[in-house]
Design an enzyme around this catalytic site. Sequence first.
Site, PDB file in Angstrom:
ATOM      1  N   ASP A  85      -0.483   1.389  -1.440  1.00  0.00           N
ATOM      2  CA  ASP A  85      -0.382   2.453  -0.391  1.00  0.00           C
ATOM      3  C   ASP A  85       0.608   3.417  -0.036  1.00  0.00           C
ATOM      4  O   ASP A  85       1.213   4.821  -0.223  1.00  0.00           O
ATOM      5  CB  ASP A  85      -1.177   2.423   0.491  1.00  0.00           C
ATOM      6  CG  ASP A  85      -2.500   1.410   1.026  1.00  0.00           C
ATOM      7  OD1 ASP A  85      -3.401   2.529  -0.339  1.00  0.00           O
ATOM      8  OD2 ASP A  85      -2.739   1.327   1.236  1.00  0.00           O
ATOM      9  N   ASP A 129      -5.075  -5.492   1.836  1.00  0.00           N
ATOM     10  CA  ASP A 129      -4.681  -4.961   2.455  1.00  0.00           C
ATOM     11  C   ASP A 129      -3.744  -5.613   4.171  1.00  0.00           C
ATOM     12  O   ASP A 129      -5.104  -6.490   4.333  1.00  0.00           O
ATOM     13  CB  ASP A 129      -5.977  -3.506   3.280  1.00  0.00           C
ATOM     14  CG  ASP A 129      -6.170  -2.670   3.317  1.00  0.00           C
ATOM     15  OD1 ASP A 129      -4.987  -2.272   1.681  1.00  0.00           O
ATOM     16  OD2 ASP A 129      -7.038  -1.603   2.758  1.00  0.00           O
TER      17      ASP A 129
END
Length: 153
Positions: A131, A117
């Site tokens: 995402d 991330d």
Amino acid sequence: MTLLGYLAALAAVAIDQLSKIWAEATLAVGERHPLLGDMLATQLTYNPGAALSLGASATPLITALAAAGTLFAAWLTWRTTSLPWALSLGLILGGGLGNVIDRLVRHPGPGRGHVVDFIAYADWFIGNVADVFVFGGLTLCIALAFKGKPMRS
């Protein structure tokens, strides 16, 4: 239509994986680089859990659920005859597959891998390009459903 959905998924996976390669090559873990003040920044982290780092101690279960969701998205993409549905489902499929790949090939091992991330949204959470594709695809699916657009003609 199915082919276009799968091509969208393939493009999403490629963009996601390339963005993660870039993030790992250029960002230091935990170091924050503001892009839009405090609202948007880059910050590399490795997430063993699901969205918002929930379930960090249940990585194998999260991997299994993510794989099942990805297979379901692939099945729905196969069944649709609608271009808008194929594209939106392809985005979900590609984003889901991007994160499942991380879970299968990254440290600490298959089924327990941590997701890369690096997109920090204020102090709310840190996510990745996969995402964004999943969220965008889901948003499009909701819009298509509210418009009454059928998945199959």
